[in-house]
Design a protein around this motif. Structure first.
Motif, PDB file in Angstrom:
ATOM      1  N   ARG A  15       0.728  -1.160   0.069  1.00  0.00           N
ATOM      2  CA  ARG A  15      -0.093  -0.095  -0.097  1.00  0.00           C
ATOM      3  C   ARG A  15       0.993   1.149  -0.108  1.00  0.00           C
ATOM      4  O   ARG A  15       0.631   2.149  -0.790  1.00  0.00           O
ATOM      5  CB  ARG A  15      -0.932   0.022   1.201  1.00  0.00           C
ATOM      6  CG  ARG A  15      -2.161   1.099   1.192  1.00  0.00           C
ATOM      7  CD  ARG A  15      -2.644   1.047   2.508  1.00  0.00           C
ATOM      8  NE  ARG A  15      -2.065   1.703   3.577  1.00  0.00           N
ATOM      9  CZ  ARG A  15      -2.209   1.498   4.790  1.00  0.00           C
ATOM     10  NH1 ARG A  15      -2.693   0.451   5.218  1.00  0.00           N
ATOM     11  NH2 ARG A  15      -1.276   2.107   5.525  1.00  0.00           N
ATOM     12  N   ARG A  73      -8.698   0.300  -0.483  1.00  0.00           N
ATOM     13  CA  ARG A  73      -9.044  -1.019  -1.462  1.00  0.00           C
ATOM     14  C   ARG A  73      -9.988  -0.330  -2.466  1.00  0.00           C
ATOM     15  O   ARG A  73     -10.027  -0.639  -3.588  1.00  0.00           O
ATOM     16  CB  ARG A  73      -9.708  -2.026  -0.704  1.00  0.00           C
ATOM     17  CG  ARG A  73      -8.728  -2.779   0.132  1.00  0.00           C
ATOM     18  CD  ARG A  73      -9.378  -3.955   1.013  1.00  0.00           C
ATOM     19  NE  ARG A  73      -9.748  -5.193   0.270  1.00  0.00           N
ATOM     20  CZ  ARG A  73     -10.193  -6.330   0.602  1.00  0.00           C
ATOM     21  NH1 ARG A  73     -10.630  -6.155   1.685  1.00  0.00           N
ATOM     22  NH2 ARG A  73     -10.262  -7.396  -0.015  1.00  0.00           N
ATOM     23  N   GLY A 122      -6.004  -6.763   0.984  1.00  0.00           N
ATOM     24  CA  GLY A 122      -6.867  -5.900   1.838  1.00  0.00           C
ATOM     25  C   GLY A 122      -5.981  -4.770   2.445  1.00  0.00           C
ATOM     26  O   GLY A 122      -4.741  -4.477   1.859  1.00  0.00           O
ATOM     27  N   ASP A 123      -6.342  -3.852   3.061  1.00  0.00           N
ATOM     28  CA  ASP A 123      -5.763  -2.720   3.527  1.00  0.00           C
ATOM     29  C   ASP A 123      -4.369  -2.952   4.443  1.00  0.00           C
ATOM     30  O   ASP A 123      -3.586  -2.006   4.299  1.00  0.00           O
ATOM     31  CB  ASP A 123      -6.591  -1.738   4.367  1.00  0.00           C
ATOM     32  CG  ASP A 123      -7.939  -1.463   3.810  1.00  0.00           C
ATOM     33  OD1 ASP A 123      -7.616  -0.627   2.908  1.00  0.00           O
ATOM     34  OD2 ASP A 123      -8.768  -1.575   4.219  1.00  0.00           O
ATOM     35  N   PRO A 130      -9.931   1.727   7.422  1.00  0.00           N
ATOM     36  CA  PRO A 130     -10.063   0.497   6.801  1.00  0.00           C
ATOM     37  C   PRO A 130     -11.119   0.401   5.686  1.00  0.00           C
ATOM     38  O   PRO A 130     -12.336   0.837   5.975  1.00  0.00           O
ATOM     39  CB  PRO A 130     -10.128  -0.677   7.782  1.00  0.00           C
ATOM     40  CG  PRO A 130      -9.483  -0.152   9.185  1.00  0.00           C
ATOM     41  CD  PRO A 130      -9.879   1.416   8.922  1.00  0.00           C
ATOM     42  N   SER A 131     -10.976  -0.178   4.697  1.00  0.00           N
ATOM     43  CA  SER A 131     -12.101  -0.420   3.625  1.00  0.00           C
ATOM     44  C   SER A 131     -13.090  -1.438   4.065  1.00  0.00           C
ATOM     45  O   SER A 131     -14.514  -0.799   3.870  1.00  0.00           O
ATOM     46  CB  SER A 131     -11.653  -0.901   2.463  1.00  0.00           C
ATOM     47  OG  SER A 131     -10.520  -0.079   1.914  1.00  0.00           O
ATOM     48  N   ARG A 132     -12.942  -2.194   4.936  1.00  0.00           N
ATOM     49  CA  ARG A 132     -13.996  -3.195   5.654  1.00  0.00           C
ATOM     50  C   ARG A 132     -13.538  -3.392   6.951  1.00  0.00           C
ATOM     51  O   ARG A 132     -12.218  -4.085   7.240  1.00  0.00           O
ATOM     52  CB  ARG A 132     -13.947  -4.418   4.730  1.00  0.00           C
ATOM     53  CG  ARG A 132     -15.179  -5.207   4.983  1.00  0.00           C
ATOM     54  CD  ARG A 132     -15.492  -6.198   4.076  1.00  0.00           C
ATOM     55  NE  ARG A 132     -14.956  -7.437   4.546  1.00  0.00           N
ATOM     56  CZ  ARG A 132     -14.940  -8.839   4.133  1.00  0.00           C
ATOM     57  NH1 ARG A 132     -15.208  -8.683   2.518  1.00  0.00           N
ATOM     58  NH2 ARG A 132     -14.774  -9.666   4.678  1.00  0.00           N
ATOM     59  N   ALA A 134     -12.776  -5.950  10.099  1.00  0.00           N
ATOM     60  CA  ALA A 134     -12.597  -7.256  10.286  1.00  0.00           C
ATOM     61  C   ALA A 134     -13.888  -7.661  11.502  1.00  0.00           C
ATOM     62  O   ALA A 134     -14.446  -7.008  12.013  1.00  0.00           O
ATOM     63  CB  ALA A 134     -11.465  -7.576  10.986  1.00  0.00           C
TER      64      ALA A 134
END
Length: 135
Positions: A15, A73, A122-123, A130-132, A134
């Protein structure tokens, strides 16, 4: 097999490198070609000037979002399409080697593939947003 202890650090490194690459790339547009020069180049390729401004904004904001891990992401997705567009419109007709006059297509293709790998990973660690989450 994925190493769950080190994979987040690998995604972080990827990243950071991708983000720094976009900031370096947009810096050339801003400080070497200049905005008017880059807009003129887009026009010479038959593209509307607005797209040049959008490319600059995408690379600048996208590079920063990648570095800081802000929905990285999701930000990577339009960057992939931008790189594929550069292959289709500019670099694809210049051959494989990026050291060809005007640049070839292997570097943008590699860059796009690295972004796709990042999207799949993932990030990574230390993402501010974070994009999503956990679960």
């Amino acid at each position: 097999m994925l190493d769950n202890k080190t994979a987040p650090y690998g995604a972080l490194l990827l990243r950071l490198l991708l983000g720094a690459s976009f900031l370096a790339h947009v810096s050339v547009k801003l400080f070497v070609f200049t905005v008017p020069g880059f807009v003129g180049y887009f026009g010479s390729q038959g593209l509307p000037p607005l797209m040049a401004y959008l490319a600059i904004a995408l690379e600048l904001l996208g590079g920063l979002a990648l570095i800081f891990g802000v929905y990285a992401r999701w930000v990577a997705v339009p960057l992939v399409f931008e790189l594929l567009g550069t292959i289709a419109v500019v670099h694809g007709k210049l051959g494989w080697e990026f050291n060809n006059k005007g640049g070839g297509w292997e570097y943008p293709a590699f860059w796009a593939a690295a972004l796709v790998a990042f999207i799949l990973l993932g990030d990574g660690r230390c993402a501010l947003r974070p994009s999503r989450r956990a679960g």
